[in-house]
Design a protein around this motif. Structure first.
Motif, PDB file in Angstrom:
ATOM      1  N   ASN A 186       0.842  -1.203   0.000  1.00  0.00           N
ATOM      2  CA  ASN A 186       0.000   0.000   0.000  1.00  0.00           C
ATOM      3  C   ASN A 186       0.872   1.246   0.000  1.00  0.00           C
ATOM      4  OD1 ASN A 186      -2.098  -1.845   2.186  1.00  0.00           O
ATOM      5  ND2 ASN A 186      -2.510  -1.441   0.037  1.00  0.00           N
ATOM      6  N   VAL A 187       0.246   2.404   0.063  1.00  0.00           N
ATOM      7  CA  VAL A 187       0.966   3.675  -0.002  1.00  0.00           C
ATOM      8  C   VAL A 187       0.976   4.331   1.371  1.00  0.00           C
ATOM      9  CG1 VAL A 187       1.041   5.968  -1.081  1.00  0.00           C
ATOM     10  CG2 VAL A 187       0.264   3.992  -2.411  1.00  0.00           C
ATOM     11  N   VAL A 188       2.154   4.828   1.785  1.00  0.00           N
ATOM     12  CA  VAL A 188       2.285   5.581   3.024  1.00  0.00           C
ATOM     13  C   VAL A 188       2.836   6.968   2.687  1.00  0.00           C
ATOM     14  CG1 VAL A 188       4.590   4.618   3.500  1.00  0.00           C
ATOM     15  CG2 VAL A 188       3.261   5.643   5.353  1.00  0.00           C
ATOM     16  N   VAL A 189       2.297   7.994   3.315  1.00  0.00           N
ATOM     17  CA  VAL A 189       2.784   9.358   3.106  1.00  0.00           C
ATOM     18  C   VAL A 189       3.362   9.885   4.416  1.00  0.00           C
ATOM     19  CG1 VAL A 189       1.192   9.847   1.220  1.00  0.00           C
ATOM     20  CG2 VAL A 189       0.504  10.392   3.548  1.00  0.00           C
ATOM     21  N   PHE A 190       4.432  10.675   4.302  1.00  0.00           N
ATOM     22  CA  PHE A 190       5.051  11.275   5.478  1.00  0.00           C
ATOM     23  C   PHE A 190       5.733  12.582   5.071  1.00  0.00           C
ATOM     24  CE2 PHE A 190       7.649   7.799   3.786  1.00  0.00           C
ATOM     25  CZ  PHE A 190       8.834   8.443   3.434  1.00  0.00           C
ATOM     26  N   ASP A 191       6.004  13.412   6.056  1.00  0.00           N
ATOM     27  CA  ASP A 191       6.591  14.722   5.796  1.00  0.00           C
ATOM     28  C   ASP A 191       8.099  14.597   5.597  1.00  0.00           C
ATOM     29  OD1 ASP A 191       6.503  17.396   5.318  1.00  0.00           O
ATOM     30  OD2 ASP A 191       5.832  17.996   7.310  1.00  0.00           O
ATOM     31  N   ARG A 192       8.758  15.721   5.348  1.00  0.00           N
ATOM     32  CA  ARG A 192      10.163  15.676   4.941  1.00  0.00           C
ATOM     33  C   ARG A 192      11.157  15.522   6.089  1.00  0.00           C
ATOM     34  NH1 ARG A 192      10.257  21.729   2.299  1.00  0.00           N
ATOM     35  NH2 ARG A 192       9.146  22.799   3.971  1.00  0.00           N
ATOM     36  N   GLY A 193      10.659  15.215   7.311  1.00  0.00           N
ATOM     37  CA  GLY A 193      11.575  14.896   8.401  1.00  0.00           C
ATOM     38  C   GLY A 193      12.351  13.625   8.142  1.00  0.00           C
ATOM     39  N   LEU A 194      11.817  12.767   7.287  1.00  0.00           N
ATOM     40  CA  LEU A 194      12.482  11.517   6.891  1.00  0.00           C
ATOM     41  C   LEU A 194      12.926  11.649   5.442  1.00  0.00           C
ATOM     42  CD1 LEU A 194      13.301   8.541   7.019  1.00  0.00           C
ATOM     43  CD2 LEU A 194      10.895   7.921   6.806  1.00  0.00           C
ATOM     44  N   GLN A 195      14.256  11.711   5.225  1.00  0.00           N
ATOM     45  CA  GLN A 195      14.802  11.874   3.876  1.00  0.00           C
ATOM     46  C   GLN A 195      15.928  10.897   3.563  1.00  0.00           C
ATOM     47  OE1 GLN A 195      13.911  14.265   1.328  1.00  0.00           O
ATOM     48  NE2 GLN A 195      12.103  14.336   2.628  1.00  0.00           N
ATOM     49  N   SER A 196      16.180   9.927   4.437  1.00  0.00           N
ATOM     50  CA  SER A 196      17.291   9.003   4.252  1.00  0.00           C
ATOM     51  C   SER A 196      17.138   8.193   2.972  1.00  0.00           C
ATOM     52  CB  SER A 196      17.368   8.054   5.448  1.00  0.00           C
ATOM     53  OG  SER A 196      18.225   6.969   5.178  1.00  0.00           O
ATOM     54  N   ARG A 197      18.152   8.258   2.138  1.00  0.00           N
ATOM     55  CA  ARG A 197      18.120   7.501   0.876  1.00  0.00           C
ATOM     56  C   ARG A 197      18.146   5.993   1.152  1.00  0.00           C
ATOM     57  NH1 ARG A 197      17.312  12.369   0.399  1.00  0.00           N
ATOM     58  NH2 ARG A 197      18.491  13.712  -1.019  1.00  0.00           N
ATOM     59  N   ASN A 198      18.871   5.588   2.191  1.00  0.00           N
ATOM     60  CA  ASN A 198      18.896   4.164   2.556  1.00  0.00           C
ATOM     61  C   ASN A 198      17.515   3.695   2.987  1.00  0.00           C
ATOM     62  OD1 ASN A 198      21.635   3.842   2.025  1.00  0.00           O
ATOM     63  ND2 ASN A 198      22.266   4.316   4.124  1.00  0.00           N
ATOM     64  N   SER A 199      16.796   4.540   3.729  1.00  0.00           N
ATOM     65  CA  SER A 199      15.435   4.187   4.148  1.00  0.00           C
ATOM     66  C   SER A 199      14.520   4.053   2.940  1.00  0.00           C
ATOM     67  CB  SER A 199      14.878   5.238   5.113  1.00  0.00           C
ATOM     68  OG  SER A 199      15.555   5.202   6.346  1.00  0.00           O
ATOM     69  N   PHE A 200      14.649   4.973   1.988  1.00  0.00           N
ATOM     70  CA  PHE A 200      13.831   4.904   0.773  1.00  0.00           C
ATOM     71  C   PHE A 200      14.060   3.587   0.044  1.00  0.00           C
ATOM     72  CE2 PHE A 200      13.658   9.821   0.066  1.00  0.00           C
ATOM     73  CZ  PHE A 200      12.867   9.948   1.197  1.00  0.00           C
ATOM     74  N   ASP A 201      15.334   3.186  -0.073  1.00  0.00           N
ATOM     75  CA  ASP A 201      15.639   1.920  -0.747  1.00  0.00           C
ATOM     76  C   ASP A 201      15.087   0.730   0.040  1.00  0.00           C
ATOM     77  OD1 ASP A 201      16.866   2.796  -3.051  1.00  0.00           O
ATOM     78  OD2 ASP A 201      18.902   2.723  -2.228  1.00  0.00           O
ATOM     79  N   LYS A 202      15.165   0.816   1.360  1.00  0.00           N
ATOM     80  CA  LYS A 202      14.656  -0.278   2.194  1.00  0.00           C
ATOM     81  C   LYS A 202      13.141  -0.410   2.063  1.00  0.00           C
ATOM     82  CE  LYS A 202      15.494  -2.334   6.720  1.00  0.00           C
ATOM     83  NZ  LYS A 202      16.174  -2.165   8.037  1.00  0.00           N
ATOM     84  N   PHE A 203      12.433   0.731   2.027  1.00  0.00           N
ATOM     85  CA  PHE A 203      10.976   0.688   1.818  1.00  0.00           C
ATOM     86  C   PHE A 203      10.657   0.043   0.473  1.00  0.00           C
ATOM     87  CE2 PHE A 203      10.688   4.946   4.330  1.00  0.00           C
ATOM     88  CZ  PHE A 203      10.942   4.273   5.510  1.00  0.00           C
ATOM     89  N   THR A 204      11.402   0.412  -0.535  1.00  0.00           N
ATOM     90  CA  THR A 204      11.155  -0.101  -1.886  1.00  0.00           C
ATOM     91  C   THR A 204      11.433  -1.601  -1.947  1.00  0.00           C
ATOM     92  OG1 THR A 204      11.777   2.066  -2.783  1.00  0.00           O
ATOM     93  CG2 THR A 204      11.674   0.224  -4.336  1.00  0.00           C
ATOM     94  N   ASP A 205      12.505  -2.036  -1.301  1.00  0.00           N
ATOM     95  CA  ASP A 205      12.811  -3.475  -1.241  1.00  0.00           C
ATOM     96  C   ASP A 205      11.667  -4.255  -0.605  1.00  0.00           C
ATOM     97  OD1 ASP A 205      15.303  -3.216  -2.414  1.00  0.00           O
ATOM     98  OD2 ASP A 205      16.374  -3.071  -0.497  1.00  0.00           O
ATOM     99  N   ALA A 206      10.984  -3.635   0.370  1.00  0.00           N
ATOM    100  CA  ALA A 206       9.906  -4.303   1.104  1.00  0.00           C
ATOM    101  C   ALA A 206       8.535  -4.069   0.479  1.00  0.00           C
ATOM    102  CB  ALA A 206       9.896  -3.807   2.555  1.00  0.00           C
ATOM    103  N   SER A 207       8.502  -3.541  -0.730  1.00  0.00           N
ATOM    104  CA  SER A 207       7.240  -3.273  -1.457  1.00  0.00           C
ATOM    105  C   SER A 207       6.339  -2.309  -0.693  1.00  0.00           C
ATOM    106  CB  SER A 207       6.489  -4.585  -1.734  1.00  0.00           C
ATOM    107  OG  SER A 207       7.275  -5.455  -2.517  1.00  0.00           O
ATOM    108  N   LYS A 208       6.947  -1.346  -0.025  1.00  0.00           N
ATOM    109  CA  LYS A 208       6.193  -0.303   0.673  1.00  0.00           C
ATOM    110  C   LYS A 208       6.288   0.978  -0.143  1.00  0.00           C
ATOM    111  CE  LYS A 208       6.705  -2.446   5.191  1.00  0.00           C
ATOM    112  NZ  LYS A 208       7.239  -2.375   6.563  1.00  0.00           N
ATOM    113  N   LEU A 209       5.180   1.326  -0.751  1.00  0.00           N
ATOM    114  CA  LEU A 209       5.140   2.508  -1.603  1.00  0.00           C
ATOM    115  C   LEU A 209       4.998   3.745  -0.727  1.00  0.00           C
ATOM    116  CD1 LEU A 209       2.684   1.113  -4.314  1.00  0.00           C
ATOM    117  CD2 LEU A 209       5.188   1.058  -4.330  1.00  0.00           C
ATOM    118  N   PHE A 210       5.734   4.793  -1.051  1.00  0.00           N
ATOM    119  CA  PHE A 210       5.700   5.986  -0.214  1.00  0.00           C
ATOM    120  C   PHE A 210       5.653   7.261  -1.050  1.00  0.00           C
ATOM    121  CE2 PHE A 210      10.252   5.614  -1.073  1.00  0.00           C
ATOM    122  CZ  PHE A 210      10.629   6.939  -1.285  1.00  0.00           C
ATOM    123  N   ILE A 211       5.158   8.320  -0.409  1.00  0.00           N
ATOM    124  CA  ILE A 211       5.200   9.672  -0.964  1.00  0.00           C
ATOM    125  C   ILE A 211       5.659  10.587   0.154  1.00  0.00           C
ATOM    126  CG2 ILE A 211       3.919  11.552  -2.078  1.00  0.00           C
ATOM    127  CD1 ILE A 211       1.747   9.415  -2.766  1.00  0.00           C
TER     128      ILE A 211
END
Length: 384
Positions: A186-211
């Motif tokens: 599913n899709v999760v949205v969050f504000d710009r307090g979280l910007q870690s590129r490693n976190s973005f890749d980890k979410f993507t690896d786990a099929s967690k769509l984000f905005i």
């Protein structure tokens, strides 16, 4: 849907099954996990400012005994305090997860958008020596941080943080999202307090769509430019650019996965706004509209602070704080579900109607137990 019908969605066996699974009642005779659950829930509904003394008083009341179906109960506030501080908080966590899954399905929100953010509760250092400091406000306080995910209308996961490192959303929100199974697919949205590129890749690896919102100085390597569709009626933003990119971190390392960097202008203020997402196919205006729903979690925080008194710490022990926040989330689920299925506009009125209906059910039970027939006076129990 009446409160009684709503509560019946929770199978009674759930409490017994989880008690066995978590061993919550090992060597406990009186204040079982189920009794503590019902006592906190009942006390939260009945008191504007919950305390251990309030719970002690409710424990011995006829109304609570009728509600809980436990006839002989006794306990001092010290024993209630000790039980909340030492009880296995996993029991309440699993109850919260079970109750979320029941009402998430009842509300047809299995595929709903998730919104993730954090809020703080602060106490003077003389009252609370633990917790984290927040240097931004300059006050002599210690803080507990609650990071919450709201899926659709109701909270689906929560974490309690007191360690100073979790002041940063890079750690708090990333941990919450990584551990939340309900976000997968599913899709999760969050504000710009979280910007870690490693976190973005980890979410993507786990099929967690984000905005997420992106900072204006975001660094990237452009792969392709997408065509911008026609601005839909009712949009509050005008998209000016939609690119597929690799993001670059502070160490000049590029991300493992490609992302979308969408740039726009807020029509009302003229402010520039950037979005980053791992959703590569959806229309850019849909991405912007989904992000706009992030505001709903701010409304949720306002609700639990104003009407569920989350700012008041009944227990300053970390285990106790976990128990109380799980119970707050459970009560929030019940009231929000009741509000939604009955089309009630405001949270305050929804909570009041919920309380009145529950009280009516308790009175009916007592009347019946004493040999009366509440059906002879149905007008007395019509809460509208």
């Amino acid at each position: 849907m009446k409160v009684a019908e709503l509560l019946k969605l929770i199978p009674p066996q759930t409490f017994k099954d989880l008690a066995v699974e978590t061993n919550v009642d090992f060597q406990v005779k009186k204040l079982s996990g189920e009794v503590i659950f019902k006592l906190i829930l009942f006390s939260m509904l009945g008191s504007e400012k919950l305390s251990l003394r309030v719970m002690e008083t409710y424990l011995q009341s006829a109304k609570f005994k009728s509600f809980s179906h436990f006839d002989i109960l006794d306990g001092k506030y010290n024993s209630i305090r000790d039980r909340i501080c030492t009880i296995n908080s996993e029991y309440f966590e699993k109850l919260f997860e079970k109750i979320f899954s029941i009402y998430n399905k009842e509300l047809n929100e299995e595929k709903a958008l998730s919104k993730t953010d954090s809020t703080y509760v602060g106490l003077a250092t003389k009252l609370f020596s633990g917790g984290m400091k927040n240097s931004h406000n300059g006050t002599d306080k210690r803080y507990v941080k609650y990071s919450v995910n709201v899926k659709g209308s109701i909270p689906s996961s929560v974490k309690v943080f007191t360690d100073q490192s979790y002041v940063s959303e890079e750690f708090a929100l990333a941990e919450l999202i990584n551990d939340a199974s309900c976000i997968e697919g599913n899709v999760v949205v969050f504000d710009r307090g979280l910007q870690s590129r490693n976190s973005f890749d980890k979410f993507t690896d786990a099929s967690k769509l984000f905005i997420s919102r992106a900072n204006p100085n975001i660094r990237c390597k452009v792969i392709a430019q997408n065509k911008i569709s026609e601005r839909p009626h009712g949009s509050s933003v005008t998209i000016t650019s939609d690119a597929v990119v690799f993001l670059i971190n502070k160490k000049e390392k590029i991300t493992k996965h490609p992302y979308r960097l969408i740039k726009g202008t807020l029509d009302k203020s003229g402010e520039k706004i950037y979005f980053v997402t791992n959703i590569l196919e959806e229309d850019a205006y849909t991405i912007a509209a989904w992000y706009k729903q992030r505001w709903e979690i701010e409304v949720f925080f306002k609700f639990i602070k104003q009407h569920l008194n989350v700012n008041h710490l009944v227990s300053r022990d970390e285990n106790g704080m976990k128990v109380m926040i799980y119970m707050t989330m459970i009560l929030a689920i019940l009231i929000i579900a009741y509000r939604k299925v009955n089309g009630i506009k405001g949270y305050k009125i929804a909570k009041l109607k919920f309380e009145l209906e529950l009280e009516n059910e308790i009175i009916k039970t007592i009347v019946t137990f004493c040999g009366g027939d509440p059906a002879k006076a149905p007008h007395l129990f019509d809460s509208g």
